[in-house]
Every structure is written in C-alpha cells, then in structure tokens.
Design a protein around this motif. Structure first.
Motif, PDB file in Angstrom:
ATOM      1  N   UNK A 149      92.862   8.677  58.711  1.00  0.00           N
ATOM      2  CA  UNK A 149      91.503   8.321  58.299  1.00  0.00           C
ATOM      3  C   UNK A 149      90.544   9.505  58.312  1.00  0.00           C
ATOM      4  N   UNK A 150      91.057  10.697  58.650  1.00  0.00           N
ATOM      5  CA  UNK A 150      90.206  11.881  58.729  1.00  0.00           C
ATOM      6  C   UNK A 150      90.117  12.585  57.373  1.00  0.00           C
ATOM      7  N   UNK A 151      88.958  12.478  56.748  1.00  0.00           N
ATOM      8  CA  UNK A 151      88.727  13.171  55.482  1.00  0.00           C
ATOM      9  C   UNK A 151      88.741  14.679  55.710  1.00  0.00           C
ATOM     10  N   UNK A 152      88.247  15.129  56.860  1.00  0.00           N
ATOM     11  CA  UNK A 152      88.232  16.563  57.167  1.00  0.00           C
ATOM     12  C   UNK A 152      89.654  17.126  57.253  1.00  0.00           C
ATOM     13  N   UNK A 153      90.562  16.401  57.903  1.00  0.00           N
ATOM     14  CA  UNK A 153      91.953  16.859  57.999  1.00  0.00           C
ATOM     15  C   UNK A 153      92.605  16.871  56.622  1.00  0.00           C
ATOM     16  N   UNK A 154      92.375  15.819  55.854  1.00  0.00           N
ATOM     17  CA  UNK A 154      92.927  15.752  54.498  1.00  0.00           C
ATOM     18  C   UNK A 154      92.421  16.923  53.666  1.00  0.00           C
ATOM     19  N   UNK A 155      91.119  17.178  53.717  1.00  0.00           N
ATOM     20  CA  UNK A 155      90.533  18.262  52.928  1.00  0.00           C
ATOM     21  C   UNK A 155      91.032  19.629  53.384  1.00  0.00           C
ATOM     22  N   UNK A 156      91.297  19.785  54.673  1.00  0.00           N
ATOM     23  CA  UNK A 156      91.811  21.063  55.192  1.00  0.00           C
ATOM     24  C   UNK A 156      93.211  21.330  54.634  1.00  0.00           C
ATOM     25  N   UNK A 157      94.053  20.306  54.571  1.00  0.00           N
ATOM     26  CA  UNK A 157      95.391  20.473  53.987  1.00  0.00           C
ATOM     27  C   UNK A 157      95.272  20.811  52.496  1.00  0.00           C
ATOM     28  N   UNK A 186      98.646  27.414  59.673  1.00  0.00           N
ATOM     29  CA  UNK A 186      97.267  26.927  59.737  1.00  0.00           C
ATOM     30  C   UNK A 186      97.148  25.406  59.671  1.00  0.00           C
ATOM     31  N   UNK A 187      98.096  24.751  59.032  1.00  0.00           N
ATOM     32  CA  UNK A 187      97.913  23.320  58.746  1.00  0.00           C
ATOM     33  C   UNK A 187      98.947  22.378  59.357  1.00  0.00           C
ATOM     34  N   UNK A 188     100.040  22.886  59.874  1.00  0.00           N
ATOM     35  CA  UNK A 188     101.103  21.983  60.341  1.00  0.00           C
ATOM     36  C   UNK A 188     100.657  21.071  61.483  1.00  0.00           C
ATOM     37  N   UNK A 189      99.637  21.469  62.226  1.00  0.00           N
ATOM     38  CA  UNK A 189      99.145  20.609  63.305  1.00  0.00           C
ATOM     39  C   UNK A 189      98.437  19.362  62.759  1.00  0.00           C
ATOM     40  N   UNK A 190      98.156  19.338  61.448  1.00  0.00           N
ATOM     41  CA  UNK A 190      97.434  18.216  60.841  1.00  0.00           C
ATOM     42  C   UNK A 190      98.348  17.109  60.329  1.00  0.00           C
ATOM     43  N   UNK A 191      99.647  17.397  60.186  1.00  0.00           N
ATOM     44  CA  UNK A 191     100.534  16.354  59.676  1.00  0.00           C
ATOM     45  C   UNK A 191     101.556  15.940  60.715  1.00  0.00           C
ATOM     46  N   UNK A 192     101.989  14.684  60.593  1.00  0.00           N
ATOM     47  CA  UNK A 192     103.017  14.176  61.501  1.00  0.00           C
ATOM     48  C   UNK A 192     104.369  14.090  60.827  1.00  0.00           C
ATOM     49  N   UNK A 193     104.368  14.088  59.496  1.00  0.00           N
ATOM     50  CA  UNK A 193     105.628  13.927  58.768  1.00  0.00           C
ATOM     51  C   UNK A 193     105.485  14.589  57.403  1.00  0.00           C
ATOM     52  N   UNK A 194     106.580  15.199  56.952  1.00  0.00           N
ATOM     53  CA  UNK A 194     106.648  15.804  55.623  1.00  0.00           C
ATOM     54  C   UNK A 194     107.986  15.422  55.014  1.00  0.00           C
ATOM     55  N   UNK A 195     107.955  15.006  53.752  1.00  0.00           N
ATOM     56  CA  UNK A 195     109.201  14.747  53.015  1.00  0.00           C
ATOM     57  C   UNK A 195     109.146  15.561  51.735  1.00  0.00           C
ATOM     58  N   UNK A 196     110.261  16.208  51.412  1.00  0.00           N
ATOM     59  CA  UNK A 196     110.368  17.060  50.230  1.00  0.00           C
ATOM     60  C   UNK A 196     111.421  16.489  49.285  1.00  0.00           C
ATOM     61  N   UNK A 197     111.078  16.447  48.007  1.00  0.00           N
ATOM     62  CA  UNK A 197     112.033  16.090  46.962  1.00  0.00           C
ATOM     63  C   UNK A 197     112.107  17.253  45.984  1.00  0.00           C
ATOM     64  N   UNK A 198     113.282  17.851  45.861  1.00  0.00           N
ATOM     65  CA  UNK A 198     113.515  18.908  44.883  1.00  0.00           C
ATOM     66  C   UNK A 198     114.389  18.347  43.781  1.00  0.00           C
TER      67      UNK A 198
END
Length: 135
Positions: A48-56, A119-131
């Motif tokens: 719900x953090x717009x600031x975190x979203x905008x930082x990413x 700089x940004x990894x502390x802002x996310x809890x999960x990442x999924x990549x599709x190549x």
C-alpha cells in the motif's frame, strides 16, 4: 480466348503481388529485431506504499542507460476486469527486450543493474522473472 487468358494472368499476378506484400508486413511472419523478452514482476513488502512503489519505478528507469536493453516498459497493475486467469497480486513490472542472450547476460551483471538491486531490493518481498524467445 486470348483476352480471357490475359485477364487471368493479370489477375493472378495482382493476387500474387498482394499476397506477397501482405506476408512481408504480417507481424506473425516478421521476426522481431529484439526477440528476447525479459519480464519481471515485483511484489512489494509494503503493497500500500505509494512511496515504495515509486522508488522501485525510479530505480527501474535508471536501467534505460544499459546499452543492451533495446526497449524497457515499466508498469503497475491495470484496473481491468477481474477474472480467474488474471494475477493482479504484484505491484510493479518491467518488460525488457534484447537482441540476444548475450545482451541479456550483459544486463544481469551491469553495474547499473547491480546498483538498482542494492538500492531497491529491500522494498520487495518477491520477484518472479519470465524470459521468452520469439519463435
């Protein structure tokens, strides 16, 4: 009879030329100049953090300076129709296009990409990549 034959030949040539032109410009036939697609989805620790979203998002924009990234799209969840097949649980996505796997490998180790992670990894809890590669 020669008039009918002439019409047939003229019509056949025009039809063949039209088919060739349509095939040459058809997206399903043309090969992409950037065939490797790298799509990443980020789930924020504080969704719900717009600031975190905008930082990413700002961090992702810095990746445009990496020369092997030919196109970069950054997005947030769209307010489209809710359906069972739509996953809207993520917060931010990046969609990148590369000429080849070597370009994508260069991106992975590039200092700008590494700085983004730092700089940004502390802002996310999960990442999924599709190549994916165009076929």
């Amino acid at each position: 009879m020669s008039n009918t034959r002439r019409k047939f030949i003229t019509t056949s040539v025009a039809l063949a030329a039209g088919t060739a032109a349509a095939t040459a410009f058809s997206p399903s036939v043309q090969k992409s100049k950037y065939p490797l697609v790298h799509h990443v989805f980020f789930w924020l620790k504080n969704p719900n953090s717009v600031a975190d979203r905008d930082r990413i998002i700002e961090g992702l924009k810095t990746l445009r300076k990496i020369e092997t990234i030919k196109e970069l799209r950054i997005g947030v969840v769209a307010s489209t129709e809710k359906r069972d097949v739509v996953d809207n649980s993520w917060g931010v996505s990046e969609l990148m296009f590369f000429e080849n796997t070597a370009g994508q490998a260069t991106y992975q180790t590039h200092p700008i990409h590494q700085q983004f992670i730092k700089d940004c990894s502390h802002l996310w809890e999960k990442v999924i990549v599709y190549d994916a590669m165009d076929v």
